[in-house]
Scaffold this motif. Structure first.
Motif, short mmCIF file in Angstrom:
data_model
loop_
_atom_site.label_atom_id
_atom_site.label_comp_id
_atom_site.label_asym_id
_atom_site.label_seq_id
_atom_site.Cartn_x
_atom_site.Cartn_y
_atom_site.Cartn_z
N ALA A 34 54.63 59.56 47.59
CA ALA A 34 54.42 58.49 46.62
C ALA A 34 55.40 58.59 45.46
CB ALA A 34 52.98 58.53 46.11
N LEU A 35 55.62 59.80 44.96
CA LEU A 35 56.56 59.97 43.85
C LEU A 35 58.00 59.69 44.30
CD1 LEU A 35 55.09 63.17 42.17
CD2 LEU A 35 54.77 60.77 41.52
N ARG A 36 58.34 60.08 45.55
CA ARG A 36 59.68 59.80 46.05
C ARG A 36 59.91 58.30 46.19
NH1 ARG A 36 59.63 63.12 49.97
NH2 ARG A 36 58.79 61.71 51.53
N LEU A 37 58.89 57.57 46.61
CA LEU A 37 59.03 56.11 46.72
C LEU A 37 59.22 55.48 45.35
CD1 LEU A 37 58.92 53.46 48.28
CD2 LEU A 37 56.42 53.55 48.13
N GLU A 38 58.46 55.96 44.36
CA GLU A 38 58.62 55.40 43.01
C GLU A 38 60.03 55.66 42.48
OE1 GLU A 38 56.35 53.67 41.15
OE2 GLU A 38 55.14 53.60 42.97
N SER A 39 60.55 56.87 42.71
CA SER A 39 61.91 57.18 42.26
C SER A 39 62.95 56.33 42.97
CB SER A 39 62.19 58.68 42.47
OG SER A 39 63.52 59.00 42.13
N TRP A 40 62.74 56.10 44.28
CA TRP A 40 63.69 55.28 45.06
C TRP A 40 63.68 53.84 44.57
CZ3 TRP A 40 62.93 51.49 49.07
CH2 TRP A 40 64.08 51.21 49.80
N LEU A 41 62.50 53.31 44.25
CA LEU A 41 62.41 51.94 43.76
C LEU A 41 63.05 51.80 42.37
CD1 LEU A 41 58.77 50.99 44.86
CD2 LEU A 41 60.92 50.30 45.92
N GLU A 42 62.92 52.83 41.56
CA GLU A 42 63.56 52.78 40.25
C GLU A 42 65.08 52.78 40.37
OE1 GLU A 42 62.01 56.01 38.05
OE2 GLU A 42 60.00 55.12 37.80
N LYS A 43 65.61 53.48 41.39
CA LYS A 43 67.06 53.45 41.61
C LYS A 43 67.51 52.07 42.05
CE LYS A 43 67.56 58.34 42.77
NZ LYS A 43 67.95 59.33 43.82
N LEU A 44 66.70 51.40 42.88
CA LEU A 44 67.06 50.04 43.28
C LEU A 44 67.06 49.09 42.09
CD1 LEU A 44 65.11 49.53 46.65
CD2 LEU A 44 67.51 50.11 46.32
N ALA A 45 66.19 49.35 41.13
CA ALA A 45 66.11 48.49 39.95
C ALA A 45 66.99 48.99 38.82
CB ALA A 45 64.67 48.40 39.47
#
Length: 582
Positions: free
Chosen positions: A440-451
């Motif tokens: 879950a934390l890795r997904l949040e970090s990945w989404l923040e990089k996309l944004a």
């Protein structure tokens, strides 16, 4: 007055063995046989009962196989044969999702079947069709993407990129297309061989992978977090006997897991009365024996490894009281007659005749039983008849189990008045499980990089003695279940799955969706997921999902996806708070 001057003399008698042989002493010989006879007469051992010892036991039994099976989520019954699959595998079997490993396996099998059918050119057409190819992940935020959570897992995205550009057919896409189309529809012209191969491939997917089929993913009751199933058999009087398993947690299944239920028409159709079998067997009964059993003759030495007289039982310990009474009073009055019953059948003892050494035959009648005492037979809380039937479920308790693919901790949060479904283990998309919090934390970090290339409006700097916060946040892998009352006329409370919001940069807020199949379940036509309130105790519940593998009677390997429910010890809190001023 005592005479203190008297001379006291003590004598000590010491036996001196005449030889080194102790066999005579160990025999404990008694030279007065009349003394033994007198003791036997005093104990009543010479009182004649004019009874002979049992020599033979003639047993006649009737058995009928369970032929129809229906899960809690099925509308129609299916045929069940115990020699084909264990009943616990039939009950536990779930339909797995098409992860990347299953998509690859299905695509390779399609290639193999076409090449074996001398259709190599047809395989090239399928491989080059863009509709059936793996798609490389796009580096954009798409909230509705089914693979969004898996793209953040680097090995998954690397494999998908390597498979793109027509290197392999996506088995999930092909399976979806072949549900409504023929295989040769992808070719320039119709081909009956390819169509036949496509039908065989779809059947292979259903049987091998278990993606679809009338018996899959139907016994799991998501609202109760347990399995429910119903089976039926035909009785000698041409009536149907229905057995229902009200709750099964996926751990151990036994004969007492099933109880008699009211017959259903969907289960009564198609029952074959010719499979009813009458068994006639003759046995030699043997006396019942167990360690530290009281001896039948008073002069025999008893084993001291178990002190039956030291049993301490309360008034409510009915089983222990019955065991002690049997052991101390009636143990040597019982005979044991082994009876082998066919597994997967309803069995009933029709008659039992005992022949003694004098040729006298005695018929043993069944003990009358009622709703308060039912021993060695199926319970019948709703149906009073028929009585005296025993079901031996064909189960396999020895199986190999994979690592946990999914694990959910259901936790009661009394402070927030919620139930949390914490995804401790989530699928990684490659057929394995991984830590839910890290994913879950890795997904949040990945989404923040996309944004990262988006601009956000900075918050104004307001100097104030207090800061007001509408609500705190919880980890992304905590899925909330809120208490609601579905029916206003009924006070029954259920826990309905809800969603926490996800805020990523300037993207529109979206809902945090569960990543496990367990929490993606639905219980009504409105796609709601409701869990009954009484199913979540204060200590919480743990539900795990894993693959199981076992061998059956004929040596075949049975593989199925199963879930298991157990009591948890989850007393932690989410820390969710509202209207906080700091």
């Amino acid at each position: 007055m005592p005479d203190n001057s008297a001379l006291l003399i003590w004598e000590k008698l010491r036996p001196i063995p005449s030889s080194n042989d102790i066999a005579e002493a160990l025999r404990c010989e008694i030279h007065d046989p009349l003394w033994l006879l007198a003791r036997q007469w005093q104990l009543g051992e010479f009182k004649a009962e004019d009874a002979g010892m049992a020599a033979f036991t003639h047993v006649v039994t009737t058995s009928t196989p369970l032929q129809r099976f229906m899960g809690s989520g099925q509308n129609a019954a299916s045929t069940y044969k115990a020699e084909e699959k264990p009943i616990n595998a039939q009950t536990e079997q779930l339909a797995p999702s098409f992860d990347l490993s299953l998509r690859l396996e299905a695509g390779r099998m399609w290639q193999k079947m076409l090449i074996n059918a001398n259709k190599g050119q047809a395989w090239e057409v399928f491989r080059q069709n863009p509709l059936l190819q793996f798609k490389a992940p796009s580096l954009t935020y798409e909230s509705g993407s089914s693979e969004l959570s898996a793209y953040s897992y680097e090995p998954y995205s690397q494999i998908v990129v390597a498979l793109s550009n027509g290197r392999m057919v996506d088995g999930a896409l092909l399976y979806k297309e072949l549900q409504t189309r023929k295989a040769s529809d992808f070719l320039p012209q119709a081909d009956s061989v390819v169509n036949e191969t496509g039908s065989k491939w779809v059947q292979w997917v259903n049987n091998r992978i278990g993606i679809a089929g009338p018996q899959t993913n139907t016994c799991w009751d998501a609202g109760r977090l347990e399995y429910r199933a119903t089976i039926s058999a035909i009785l000698p009087d041409n009536t149907a006997a229905t057995l229902h398993m009200p709750e099964y947690n996926g751990q151990n299944m036994d004969s007492f897991s099933w109880e008699q239920a009211i017959a259903q028409q969907t289960l009564s159709d198609g029952l074959d009365a010719s499979q009813i079998t009458i068994h006639r067997n003759t046995f030699i009964p043997t006396p019942v024996s167990f360690p530290s059993m009281p001896r039948a003759r008073w002069w025999e030495f008893e084993d001291s490894t178990l002190d039956l007289s030291n049993l301490q039982a309360r008034k409510t310990d009915l089983g222990l009281l019955l065991l002690s009474e049997f052991s101390l009073l009636y143990s040597n009055d019982w005979l044991l007659t082994p009876l082998t019953l066919p597994v997967g059948h309803l069995a009933q003892v029709r008659s039992m005749r005992v022949t003694d050494v004098f040729g006298v035959q005695s018929y043993i009648n069944p003990v009358p039983q009622n709703e308060n005492w039912e021993l060695f037979q199926i319970t019948s809380p709703a149906v009073p008849t028929p009585k005296g039937w025993l079901y031996l479920p064909p189960v396999t308790n020895h199986f190999l189990q994979s690592d946990t693919l999914e694990e959910i901790h259901f936790i009661r949060d009394e402070m927030a008045n919620l139930v949390w479904g914490v995804e401790m283990v989530v699928p990684n998309g490659l057929g394995e499980g991984m830590d839910g919090q890290s994913a879950a934390l890795r997904l949040e970090s990945w989404l923040e990089k996309l944004a990262g290339n988006t601009t956000s409006t900075p918050m104004p700097d307001i100097s104030a003695p207090f800061t007001y916060q509408i609500g705190s946040t919880v980890p992304p892998h905590w899925i909330p279940f809120i208490p609601i009352r579905p029916n206003a006329a009924n006070e029954q409370i259920v826990f309905r799955r809800a969603n926490m919001p996800r805020f990523v940069g300037d993207f529109a807020p979206t809902r945090i969706r569960p990543r496990t199949d367990i929490l993606r379940s639905v219980t009504d036509e409105k796609r709601h997921y409701d869990i009954q309130e009484e199913e979540i105790p204060t200590t919480g519940i743990t539900v795990k999902q894993a693959w199981r593998r076992a061998r059956w009677f004929d040596g075949r390997t049975i593989t199925w996806l199963s879930r298991e429910k157990s009591i948890g010890r989850h007393l932690q809190s989410s820390g969710l708070q509202f209207d906080q001023a700091e």
